[in-house]
Scaffold this motif. Sequence first.
Motif, PDB file in Angstrom:
ATOM      1  N   GLU A 137       0.927  -1.125   0.039  1.00 42.82           N
ATOM      2  CA  GLU A 137      -0.047   0.142  -0.003  1.00 42.82           C
ATOM      3  C   GLU A 137       0.798   1.236  -0.078  1.00 42.82           C
ATOM      4  O   GLU A 137       1.924   1.295   0.507  1.00 42.82           O
ATOM      5  N   MET A 138       0.372   2.173  -0.735  1.00 44.94           N
ATOM      6  CA  MET A 138       1.345   3.558  -0.893  1.00 44.94           C
ATOM      7  C   MET A 138       0.458   4.517  -0.453  1.00 44.94           C
ATOM      8  O   MET A 138      -0.700   4.944  -0.887  1.00 44.94           O
ATOM      9  N   PHE A 139       1.229   5.731   0.307  1.00 39.06           N
ATOM     10  CA  PHE A 139       0.490   6.922   0.575  1.00 39.06           C
ATOM     11  C   PHE A 139       1.156   7.891  -0.397  1.00 39.06           C
ATOM     12  O   PHE A 139       2.416   7.814  -0.578  1.00 39.06           O
ATOM     13  N   HIS A 140       0.416   9.047  -0.680  1.00 33.76           N
ATOM     14  CA  HIS A 140       0.879  10.047  -1.310  1.00 33.76           C
ATOM     15  C   HIS A 140       0.546  11.233  -0.397  1.00 33.76           C
ATOM     16  O   HIS A 140      -0.513  11.626  -0.464  1.00 33.76           O
ATOM     17  N   ASP A 190       5.373  18.648  -1.159  1.00 35.04           N
ATOM     18  CA  ASP A 190       4.987  17.384  -1.598  1.00 35.04           C
ATOM     19  C   ASP A 190       6.051  16.173  -1.409  1.00 35.04           C
ATOM     20  O   ASP A 190       7.268  16.545  -1.561  1.00 35.04           O
ATOM     21  N   GLY A 192       5.713  13.058  -2.038  1.00 35.15           N
ATOM     22  CA  GLY A 192       5.539  11.819  -3.050  1.00 35.15           C
ATOM     23  C   GLY A 192       5.062  10.769  -2.499  1.00 35.15           C
ATOM     24  O   GLY A 192       4.458  10.622  -1.609  1.00 35.15           O
ATOM     25  N   GLN A 193       5.423   9.635  -3.198  1.00 26.66           N
ATOM     26  CA  GLN A 193       4.644   8.183  -2.639  1.00 26.66           C
ATOM     27  C   GLN A 193       5.741   7.531  -1.808  1.00 26.66           C
ATOM     28  O   GLN A 193       6.589   7.671  -2.015  1.00 26.66           O
ATOM     29  N   ARG A 231      -2.740  13.118  -0.087  1.00 19.85           N
ATOM     30  CA  ARG A 231      -3.077  13.587  -1.482  1.00 19.85           C
ATOM     31  C   ARG A 231      -3.684  12.183  -2.003  1.00 19.85           C
ATOM     32  O   ARG A 231      -4.725  12.334  -2.896  1.00 19.85           O
ATOM     33  N   LYS A 233      -4.168   7.739  -1.666  1.00 20.81           N
ATOM     34  CA  LYS A 233      -4.014   6.099  -0.769  1.00 20.81           C
ATOM     35  C   LYS A 233      -4.151   5.226  -2.025  1.00 20.81           C
ATOM     36  O   LYS A 233      -5.183   4.847  -2.459  1.00 20.81           O
ATOM     37  N   LEU A 234      -2.840   4.600  -2.162  1.00 17.54           N
ATOM     38  CA  LEU A 234      -3.001   3.364  -3.441  1.00 17.54           C
ATOM     39  C   LEU A 234      -2.777   2.055  -2.876  1.00 17.54           C
ATOM     40  O   LEU A 234      -2.072   1.761  -1.826  1.00 17.54           O
TER      41      LEU A 234
END
Length: 289
Positions: A137-140, A190, A192-193, A231, A233-234
């Motif tokens: 899981e990735m956060f931006h 920013d 980033g991820q 920004r 949530k992947l």
Amino acid sequence: MPWLVNGQPVPEDLIRQESEQIACDPRWKNIPDEAERAKRLRAAAEQTAQVKLLIAQAAARDPRPVDPTMVKQQVARLKQNGTWRGPSGDTGVRQVVEHSLRVERLTREMVEAAPKPAPEEIEAFYRAHRENFLLPEMFHAAHIVKHVNEEQTEEQAEAGIQAALADLERGVPFAEAADRHSDCKGNGGDLGQFPPGHMVEEFEAAIAALQPGQRTGIFTTPFGFHIAELRAKLPGGPASFEEVRPDIEAAFTMRNQQELYLRAVAELRSKADIRHVEDACVPPPVSAS
């Protein structure tokens, strides 16, 4: 010195450096007995130090000149950034830099003939191990930070973050407020991820419950005061072949290079005189009579 390589002693400092480097591998923890672990670590460090010395000797014997422009550039870089700790004077610096470039050239040439993995090999590996290629899981996110340090007191940092919050509550866009107030200016704050575990615990706890587009209030971490905005949530999941193909190709290329490197090292060792000092023929002391 315990070891001689073609008559040249292996420096104890080099063995110590190699030991510290090798010890970073967590697999050494699999040896529970400390004495046994230390013994094996020492032996491995002696082996790698011998290899370093063998390569250095081979590089020194290479009659080909080194590009003087590269030597000049590296000497200037070392002197400019203040990292040089070797012999004083330009001659000493140039000699060390030139030798380093010779070692780099030889090491590069030892592996440059390694074949690149075939596309079919890469794809077959992916298909056979597809279940192991998972994306986390990735956060931006973006943030505004006011540091508490020797240059800024806690009271000053808190006043700064309050000013940023006031702008946000008046409708100032987050990126604009970040560039205006944050101690890490640029790019609108920013970050980033990033995956879970990448940021400090307090930061991730603050953004964990947010939905994309939401922001936190003021919170603190060991670095100071923050306001964060999520920004995106992947979700994690299986990685596609195209996403992991470069990593598989790089791993296979490194494997092929390592095989060539080990062969080259074995050839150097086969032609070298490597002995422990105790095994060397030391002449008896001269009688005092």
